[in-house]
Design an enzyme around this catalytic site. Structure first.
Site, PDB file in Angstrom:
ATOM      1  N   LYS A  96      39.113  32.372  34.689  1.00  0.00           N
ATOM      2  CA  LYS A  96      40.125  32.448  33.641  1.00  0.00           C
ATOM      3  C   LYS A  96      40.447  33.909  33.420  1.00  0.00           C
ATOM      4  CE  LYS A  96      36.790  32.557  29.828  1.00  0.00           C
ATOM      5  NZ  LYS A  96      37.009  33.818  29.100  1.00  0.00           N
ATOM      6  N   HIS A 108      27.654  38.063  42.659  1.00  0.00           N
ATOM      7  CA  HIS A 108      28.683  38.767  43.430  1.00  0.00           C
ATOM      8  C   HIS A 108      28.154  40.091  43.962  1.00  0.00           C
ATOM      9  CE1 HIS A 108      31.802  35.914  42.263  1.00  0.00           C
ATOM     10  NE2 HIS A 108      32.589  36.528  43.137  1.00  0.00           N
TER      11      HIS A 108
END
Lengths: 279, 187
Positions: free
Chosen positions: B101, B36
């Site tokens: 999650k 990222h």
């Protein structure tokens, strides 16, 4: 003086790394089955079913139950009558970890804290050694995932806060952790010692079988009360809402300085992995 | 169970609500922490991303190594909040879905409303089971990152649940408030 060669140790660690990641303990599986029965939320029930199926696939196909095969925490119990031969004990442990993670197709997750460059061996392991009487040599491998480790805390409470402050901190920790540590979790709590002593004791409390009784009656009662309070938060399996956030609360206490009240909370995901071997 | 295929469109996303069980087929791109950062660094430098992000779903996962006979190792989701610092930048260039999650930051939930994007959760720790829905895997960038490299995963009937939808609802909040009881109740 009993001699143990490092080749025995390397092979034992290698095998334990794989076993721990492939085979979930019977105590955890039993807790999943109880959770499946007691869970009220349909999402929660479906999660327990998926976790039981996942554990079965991991065991049958010899693949890790979770892709996060953890930082390798190694507990050693070494009798003072034992003599290690053939090389360094620490090197042997790390060699065993390196081989276990390579041969077992386990993910290497250890990196430099600044550059984030992976060591590509899952070493160095975190080795916690207890020197004990006699000539025992016991190795416990407890891989610990990053997600639940990130939700663990050590704090120094004020002694006047007492048990109530301890309980409130633990409940609040679970509330704040929410879905992050992959619930259903095991909540390990260590009270006393020093900050570092408490942290190690909390990690050690995760090794206790789920469902086993705390021999200290006062701690046993605290465990029961905390389990109810934590599960009443309603966070549930995977945080989607439900009755089962924690499968168990395990508490250890240790004497501390007259001015301190150290507290460590180590949350463990449902992949509560540990395998041991006595050489 | 709602069946959807990638790439995601505004119409597909408009039909999804927090709490919906979803089965995804098509392609996912994998990225976690370091990948990222590299993607956002490229955007900062005005450079092209190494894959077509338009309509894509990014799956926050670092799989375990695959055995010689398998397409992928175990491959469950990692915790999403660590990607919160980057998520809005990627929505701005076309990312439409995220799978991970755990709860997202308020600004990410707001960005999902603004950019019409969606956040799903897969079952954390059910990694051997989830791998059964992955048909093929190829590394598309950052091979040097090992488990953290960006992969293109072909999936079939990949199961997850909608956590945040474009109306701002959050399944974690809804679920917890439904089941919480007793003196520690927060709302």
């Amino acid at each position: 003086m009993r001699e143990i060669s490092i080749t025995q140790i390397i092979e034992a660690v290698r095998k334990l790394c794989m076993d721990a990641n492939y085979r979930l303990g019977e105590d955890v599986l039993g807790a999943f089955k109880r959770g499946l029965k007691t869970e009220e939320s349909p999402n929660g029930k479906a999660i327990f079913e998926a976790l039981l199926e996942n554990a079965e696939i991991a065991k049958t196909e010899q693949v890790p139950m979770c892709q996060d095969t953890g930082i390798t925490v190694v507990f050693l119990e070494v009798g003072q009558e034992v003599h290690i031969t053939g090389g360094s004990l620490n090197d042997a442990i790390n060699d065993g970890v390196r081989k276990g993670y390579e041969d077992g197709y386990l993910r290497k997750s250890i990196c430099d804290p600044f550059t984030r460059i992976n060591t590509n061996t899952n070493t160095p392991a975190v080795i916690i050694t207890d020197i004990v009487d006699g000539d025992i040599f016991k190795i416990t491998i407890a891989p610990k995932g990053g997600g639940s480790e990130n939700m663990s805390r050590v704090t120094m409470l004020t002694p006047s806060g007492g048990k109530n402050a301890i309980m409130d901190f633990v409940v609040q920790r679970c509330q704040e952790a929410g879905s992050n540590p992959c619930p259903p979790v095991i909540v390990a709590v260590a009270i006393g010692g020093t900050p570092e002593k408490a942290a190690i004791l909390a990690k050690r409390a995760l090794l206790r079988d789920i469902g086993s009784e705390n021999p200290d009656l006062e701690l046993k009662e605290m465990e029961s009360e905390l389990l109810v309070r934590i599960n009443n938060l309603g966070i549930g399996p995977q945080g989607l809402g439900g009755r089962n956030y924690a499968l168990a609360v395990h508490i250890i206490k240790h004497p501390c300085h007259i001015a301190t009240l150290p507290l460590a909370v180590n949350l463990c995901c449902h992949a509560s992995r540990h395998k041991e071997m006595v050489l | 169970m709602k069946k959807i295929t990638t790439p995601l469109t505004d119409d597909i996303i408009a039909d999804l609500s927090a709490g919906d069980q979803v089965s995804i087929s098509g392609y996912l791109y994998t990225a976690r922490d370091v990948a990222h950062k590299r993607l956002v660094d490229l955007l900062d430098e005005g450079k092209e991303l190494p894959f077509n992000i338009e309509g894509s779903i990014i799956y926050y996962v670092g799989p375990s190594p695959s055995k010689p006979s398998a397409v992928v190792g175990s491959a469950g989701p990692t915790t999403s909040y660590r990607m919160d610092a980057y998520a809005e930048r990627l929505m701005d260039v076309g990312m439409k879905g995220m799978i991970g999650k755990g709860k997202r930051a308020d600004n990410v939930v707001q960005a999902m409303i603004n950019y019409r994007a969606i956040y799903f959760a897969a079952i954390g720790g059910a990694a051997a089971l989830i791998a059964k829905s992955i048909r093929s895997v190829e590394i598309v960038a950052y091979k040097d990152l090992g488990p953290e490299s960006i992969r293109r995963m072909e999936v079939e009937d990949f199961r997850c649940v909608v956590i945040n939808d474009i109306s701002g609802k959050d399944l974690y909040e809804i679920g917890q408030s439904e089941y919480q009881i007793g003196p520690d109740k927060t709302n």
